[in-house]
Write a protein that holds these residues in place. Structure first.
Motif, mmCIF file in Angstrom:
data_model
loop_
_atom_site.group_PDB
_atom_site.id
_atom_site.type_symbol
_atom_site.label_atom_id
_atom_site.label_comp_id
_atom_site.label_asym_id
_atom_site.label_seq_id
_atom_site.Cartn_x
_atom_site.Cartn_y
_atom_site.Cartn_z
ATOM 1 N N ARG A 32 24.702 13.927 8.600
ATOM 2 C CA ARG A 32 24.158 15.222 9.202
ATOM 3 C C ARG A 32 23.700 16.401 8.344
ATOM 4 N N MET A 33 24.674 16.506 7.172
ATOM 5 C CA MET A 33 24.158 17.468 6.200
ATOM 6 C C MET A 33 23.115 17.136 5.467
ATOM 7 N N ALA A 36 19.973 17.833 7.790
ATOM 8 C CA ALA A 36 19.645 19.448 7.791
ATOM 9 C C ALA A 36 19.049 19.779 6.538
ATOM 10 N N PHE A 39 15.361 18.822 6.681
ATOM 11 C CA PHE A 39 14.551 19.908 7.436
ATOM 12 C C PHE A 39 14.043 21.156 6.470
#
Lengths: 91, 315
Positions: A32-33, A36, A39
């Motif tokens: 998940r990190m 992100a 992104f």
């Protein structure tokens, strides 16, 4: 030319939308990190494209802030992971 | 071309709503934070499309430099004390619901008051810009036309950091050691980044006089650099003598107070800048605000490591 740049920015935005699946599914916190974080890289590219398309140099400053500070959140994430492992091994 | 821009704007808006919903309703705290970090990024793009580069800069600096770090720390602390904490009573929940609903209704009512397609005050500011000491509209509003608002904003920031420091000093809420063990990767990274952060925040401060930028953005960026240094074990803020730290935290408010006091004594209006020397005053104020904001940012994150109450001075 400007149309091409905005279309490219739109494609980058679409990749963020697609990447949301990975943030949502994980499975690990690192997945998940990192998603992100990627992104952030995408956002920097989109900002630079918009800066060219609309001839607004201040947007490069916004992109530069994201680029410089990208490492900060990741470092804090690694800090927590390291402390977690340390306390688990010590226990 | 217009159609394309509409597609882009609608995509940004839809993405924002999706990200907001995901970060609110994901059961896992960590996933929420990852979504919230992405939300900040897309929000910066939205400010860009709304022709507000100053806000995009602030969103970038605060989102990437402060909130992500604070939220990660908070989530870890919540996980560490889970089972100890109590769920809020239903009365507390009901009261917060009512307060939130009241604020929501007031905001909607205020929104309905605004005439659609109002031109706002942008044109008036542009016309009056030659009267001010700077060449950038947003800075002229923040430090000249509406300097009183900025005065109180710096006071609010000071109040916030005082509250956090007092709570941390007395409750020992922080249980996580704030520092990584020495690592060549981290010290190499920080060695590369810290000078860049320093130069770039100086640039943003300078840019504020004639382009998007200014004291708040520069201060938050500088503070984020301070957090990086603390992470790598280079103690800049946390080893400051507490008296110096207190003065530096209040530098912005003190600057405004000194300025308005002097102007009142000289027979001028409160914060009515003199024509000559106004530019110097504005830049000095910007530097003072930036320093206070930077130290506030570091103090919020590294809080209890700041030795506000050193044992040797307590009876």
């Amino acid at each position: 030319m400007s149309t091409f740049l905005v279309v490219s920015a739109l494609v980058l935005l679409a990749t963020i939308g697609a990447g949301l699946v990975r943030v949502s599914r994980g499975p690990t916190a690192a997945d998940r990190m990192l998603c992100a974080q990627l992104f952030g890289t995408t956002g920097v590219a989109a900002l630079l494209l918009l800066a060219e398309a609309y001839d607004r140099p201040p947007l490069r400053d916004v992109a530069l802030i994201f680029a410089i500070l990208a490492a900060l959140v990741l470092t804090v994430f690694v800090k927590h992971a390291a402390i977690h492992r340390h306390s688990r091994d010590g226990a | 071309m217009i159609g394309l821009e509409v597609v882009f704007d609608v995509s940004v808006a839809v993405l924002l709503v999706v990200l907001a919903l995901e970060s609110l309703y994901t059961p896992n705290l960590f996933t929420s934070i990852a979504f919230f970090i992405a939300f900040g990024l897309v929000m910066a793009l939205a400010w860009v499309r709304l022709q507000a580069p100053d806000l995009a800069l602030a969103e970038a600096a605060v989102g990437a430099g402060l909130t992500g770090v604070l939220l990660l720390d908070a989530a870890r602390e919540i996980a560490a004390v889970r089972g100890v904490e109590r769920t809020p009573r239903s009365m507390v929940r009901l009261t917060s619901l009512l307060v939130a609903a009241g604020v929501g209704v007031a905001l909607v009512a205020a929104l309905l008051e605004v005439p659609p397609r109002a031109a706002g005050l942008a044109e008036a500011v542009r016309e009056a810009l030659p009267l001010t000491a700077v060449e950038h509209g947003v800075t002229s509003v923040l430090l000249d036309f509406r300097a009183l608002d900025t005065f109180f904003e710096t006071a609010v920031l000071l109040l916030a950091v005082i509250t956090v420091l007092v709570l941390q000093a007395h409750q020992h809420v922080r249980i996580i050691p704030w520092e990584l063990s020495a690592s060549p990767v981290l010290s190499g990274l920080v060695g590369l980044l810290a000078p860049v952060v320093l130069v770039f925040s100086g640039y943003l401060l300078w840019a504020g006089t004639h382009a998007p930028g200014g004291a708040f953005q520069a201060g938050v960026l500088l503070g984020a650099g301070g957090i990086l240094l603390e992470l790598a074990g280079v103690h800049t803020v946390s080893r400051l003598p507490r008296r110096a730290l207190r003065w530096l935290l209040s530098l912005g408010v003190a600057g405004f107070a000194l300025l308005s006091g002097t102007l009142l004594l000289a027979g001028r209006g409160l914060l009515e800048l003199p024509g000559a020397g106004a530019r110097t005053i504005v830049i000095a104020l910007e530097i003072a605000i930036a320093v206070s904001v930077a130290l506030t940012v570091v103090s919020l994150v590294v809080g209890s490591n700041l030795r506000l109450e050193p044992p040797e001075q307590e009876p």
